[in-house]
Design a protein around this motif. Structure first.
Motif, mmCIF file in Angstrom:
data_model
loop_
_atom_site.group_PDB
_atom_site.id
_atom_site.type_symbol
_atom_site.label_atom_id
_atom_site.label_comp_id
_atom_site.label_asym_id
_atom_site.label_seq_id
_atom_site.Cartn_x
_atom_site.Cartn_y
_atom_site.Cartn_z
ATOM 1 N N LEU A 194 22.849 -7.457 -2.667
ATOM 2 C CA LEU A 194 23.219 -8.779 -2.549
ATOM 3 C C LEU A 194 22.891 -9.632 -1.272
ATOM 4 C CD1 LEU A 194 25.147 -10.584 -4.852
ATOM 5 C CD2 LEU A 194 26.747 -10.396 -3.483
ATOM 6 N N TYR A 195 22.950 -9.100 -0.147
ATOM 7 C CA TYR A 195 22.758 -9.656 1.115
ATOM 8 C C TYR A 195 21.083 -9.935 1.264
ATOM 9 C CZ TYR A 195 22.297 -10.778 5.996
ATOM 10 O OH TYR A 195 21.908 -11.135 7.234
ATOM 11 N N SER A 196 20.325 -8.789 0.572
ATOM 12 C CA SER A 196 18.985 -8.749 0.444
ATOM 13 C C SER A 196 18.297 -10.038 -0.219
ATOM 14 C CB SER A 196 18.196 -7.773 -0.292
ATOM 15 O OG SER A 196 17.214 -7.763 -0.364
ATOM 16 N N GLU A 197 19.160 -10.391 -1.287
ATOM 17 C CA GLU A 197 18.642 -11.380 -2.296
ATOM 18 C C GLU A 197 19.307 -12.768 -1.380
ATOM 19 O OE1 GLU A 197 17.403 -11.157 -4.962
ATOM 20 O OE2 GLU A 197 17.034 -9.238 -5.242
ATOM 21 N N PHE A 198 20.325 -12.658 -0.866
ATOM 22 C CA PHE A 198 20.833 -14.025 -0.035
ATOM 23 C C PHE A 198 19.740 -14.387 1.111
ATOM 24 C CE2 PHE A 198 23.302 -15.819 3.245
ATOM 25 C CZ PHE A 198 23.838 -16.913 2.546
ATOM 26 N N GLN A 199 19.262 -13.417 1.777
ATOM 27 C CA GLN A 199 18.139 -13.687 2.643
ATOM 28 C C GLN A 199 16.979 -14.086 2.141
ATOM 29 O OE1 GLN A 199 18.338 -9.462 4.329
ATOM 30 N NE2 GLN A 199 18.764 -10.577 6.376
ATOM 31 N N LYS A 200 16.521 -13.511 0.846
ATOM 32 C CA LYS A 200 15.130 -14.065 0.118
ATOM 33 C C LYS A 200 15.348 -15.594 -0.266
ATOM 34 C CE LYS A 200 14.076 -9.588 -1.940
ATOM 35 N NZ LYS A 200 14.246 -8.841 -3.275
ATOM 36 N N ALA A 201 16.471 -16.022 -0.346
ATOM 37 C CA ALA A 201 16.852 -17.445 -0.741
ATOM 38 C C ALA A 201 16.783 -18.425 0.479
ATOM 39 C CB ALA A 201 18.124 -17.434 -1.344
ATOM 40 N N GLY A 202 16.496 -17.563 1.797
ATOM 41 C CA GLY A 202 16.400 -18.559 2.986
ATOM 42 C C GLY A 202 17.667 -19.227 3.210
ATOM 43 N N ILE A 203 18.966 -18.592 3.191
ATOM 44 C CA ILE A 203 20.159 -19.232 3.565
ATOM 45 C C ILE A 203 20.657 -18.486 4.657
ATOM 46 C CG2 ILE A 203 22.454 -19.819 2.807
ATOM 47 C CD1 ILE A 203 21.401 -19.110 -0.361
ATOM 48 N N ALA A 204 21.285 -19.290 5.804
ATOM 49 C CA ALA A 204 21.604 -18.915 6.966
ATOM 50 C C ALA A 204 23.025 -17.768 6.714
ATOM 51 C CB ALA A 204 22.351 -19.993 7.618
ATOM 52 N N GLU A 205 22.820 -16.727 7.405
ATOM 53 C CA GLU A 205 23.769 -15.497 7.151
ATOM 54 C C GLU A 205 25.387 -16.072 7.217
ATOM 55 O OE1 GLU A 205 24.066 -13.506 11.456
ATOM 56 O OE2 GLU A 205 22.900 -12.620 9.852
ATOM 57 N N GLU A 206 25.531 -17.161 8.189
ATOM 58 C CA GLU A 206 27.043 -17.639 8.195
ATOM 59 C C GLU A 206 27.578 -18.348 7.317
ATOM 60 O OE1 GLU A 206 24.361 -20.792 10.007
ATOM 61 O OE2 GLU A 206 24.628 -18.470 10.112
ATOM 62 N N ARG A 207 26.652 -18.672 6.104
ATOM 63 C CA ARG A 207 27.122 -19.217 4.816
ATOM 64 C C ARG A 207 27.651 -18.405 3.854
ATOM 65 N NH1 ARG A 207 28.350 -24.350 5.543
ATOM 66 N NH2 ARG A 207 26.492 -25.897 6.133
ATOM 67 N N LEU A 208 27.512 -16.915 3.985
ATOM 68 C CA LEU A 208 27.805 -15.928 3.242
ATOM 69 C C LEU A 208 29.196 -15.650 2.920
ATOM 70 C CD1 LEU A 208 27.122 -13.972 0.685
ATOM 71 C CD2 LEU A 208 26.402 -12.344 2.531
ATOM 72 N N ILE A 209 29.926 -15.485 1.976
ATOM 73 C CA ILE A 209 31.454 -14.939 1.841
ATOM 74 C C ILE A 209 31.636 -14.064 0.795
ATOM 75 C CG2 ILE A 209 33.749 -15.558 1.540
ATOM 76 C CD1 ILE A 209 32.959 -18.482 2.135
ATOM 77 N N ILE A 210 31.967 -12.660 1.228
ATOM 78 C CA ILE A 210 31.805 -11.860 0.181
ATOM 79 C C ILE A 210 33.344 -11.357 -0.452
ATOM 80 C CG2 ILE A 210 31.756 -9.203 0.058
ATOM 81 C CD1 ILE A 210 29.113 -10.302 0.354
ATOM 82 N N ASP A 211 33.476 -11.374 -1.823
ATOM 83 C CA ASP A 211 34.548 -10.965 -2.796
ATOM 84 C C ASP A 211 34.302 -9.607 -2.996
ATOM 85 O OD1 ASP A 211 36.658 -10.736 -4.248
ATOM 86 O OD2 ASP A 211 36.392 -12.665 -5.171
ATOM 87 N N PRO A 212 34.977 -8.607 -2.605
ATOM 88 C CA PRO A 212 34.860 -7.221 -2.956
ATOM 89 C C PRO A 212 35.494 -6.812 -4.404
ATOM 90 C CG PRO A 212 36.419 -7.312 -1.179
ATOM 91 C CD PRO A 212 36.047 -8.654 -1.550
ATOM 92 N N VAL A 213 35.912 -8.044 -4.931
ATOM 93 C CA VAL A 213 36.594 -7.919 -6.454
ATOM 94 C C VAL A 213 37.709 -6.910 -6.467
ATOM 95 C CG1 VAL A 213 36.257 -7.663 -8.831
ATOM 96 C CG2 VAL A 213 34.274 -8.501 -7.426
#
Length: 318
Positions: A194-213
């Motif tokens: 998921l983080y790999s896809e996030f990086q490909k989208a060019g979004i700053a890492e501090e924008r990510l919040i993870i929900d482990p479900v």
């Protein structure tokens, strides 16, 4: 005299050049400070060293809320939001469901209705990309996209909105077919993808919040999964290489049939475990007073500051 005049002129020239370069240096330092300040502002908008309490009460499946949305009547929605804020909510999850009919119109209505009476951050909680985009366009305050997963449609249509609108986004640890990983190791594997896809989208890492479900305990192995989630939360920063924030839906724990009082007890038992594992945000029924009391007591223990008894809620108040 001529030599003295020459050296005086030469000295003045070099001082002037030095002053010029000093001014240029000051200019660049000022620019750097400005950009750092902007970066700090963006990062700090929803990053606090405490467990943030998010109300999950505003749901379209609630008949009162569903009817208000159908009739475009803001009254019941605004009353719910004000009650949530009074009860201690620090953000509001706007769970609109898929909004298959008039998604843009209804989501715009919801965002405006909420923000007319509250300055709290909102989580725009829908799987409908048209509704999500409309909500972000209507938003005038702080919003979080809730959310995306490895599902191809969400990667294509939801994830890019975080970059376009420069906002935080929640990523669910789910397989591309939306199934829940069976254990902690699989959740961490999904997190890396998921983080790999996030990086490909060019979004700053501090924008990510993870929900482990969080898994419902009534699942065959639900309680086992929920214990492994605690380890996932602790390991995520090391696995991803940065201090990623996390969020959990506490209400998921007791979804389904079960004795009401025992459900509440289980909720109040699991919440400190999540907090102790480093959870950043929790979605919960903000009207569960005992759970709120536990949440605030957890903060008194986990916040990186000097302990004070005043931070622990009294038995008869929140």
């Amino acid at each position: 005299m001529r030599d003295s005049a020459f050296y005086a002129f030469h000295f003045t020239f070099h001082v002037s050049r030095f002053t010029f370069h000093a001014l240029r240096f000051t200019h660049y330092v000022s620019r750097i400070t400005f950009h750092v300040s902007r970066f700090t502002f963006h990062v700090s908008r929803f990053t606090e060293d405490k467990l943030i309490l998010i109300a999950d009460n505003l749901q379209i499946i609630n008949p009162v809320i569903g009817k208000a949305v159908d009739e475009m009547n803001p009254g019941p929605i605004q009353e719910m939001v004000k009650q949530c804020e009074t009860a201690g909510a620090e953000a509001i999850d706007i769970n609109s469901g898929p909004l298959t009919r008039d998604p843009e119109k209804k989501m715009t209505f919801l965002i405006k209705a909420v923000q007319e009476v509250s300055d709290l951050p909102v989580l725009i909680d829908t799987a409908n990309p048209r509704a999500m985009e409309a909500g972000l366009c209507a938003n005038k305050k702080q919003a979080i996209i809730n959310g995306f997963s490895a599902e191809p449609a969400k990667l294509e249509l939801i994830l890019p909105l975080a970059k376009r609108f420069d906002t935080d986004i929640i990523g669910y640890l789910l397989y591309p077919d939306s199934h829940v990983p069976p254990d902690g190791a699989e959740r961490l594997s999904v997190a890396i993808e998921l983080y790999s896809e996030f990086q490909k989208a060019g979004i700053a890492e501090e924008r990510l919040i993870i929900d482990p479900v969080v898994a419902p305990v009534i699942w065959g192995d639900g309680n086992i999964q929920d214990m492994e989630i605690l380890s996932v939360i602790r390991q995520l920063p090391e696995v991803l290489g940065f201090p990623v924030r996390t969020i959990a839906g506490l209400s998921n724990l007791t979804t389904g049939q079960g004795p009401g009082e025992k459900k509440l007890l289980l909720e109040r038992t699991y919440l400190p475990m999540l907090a102790g594992s480093g959870l950043s945000m929790v979605l919960l029924n903000i009207f569960h007073r005992e759970s709120m009391r536990v949440a605030k007591s957890c903060r008194a223990l986990t916040e990186p500051k000097v302990f004070a008894w005043e931070e622990v809620p009294a038995v008869n108040k929140l």
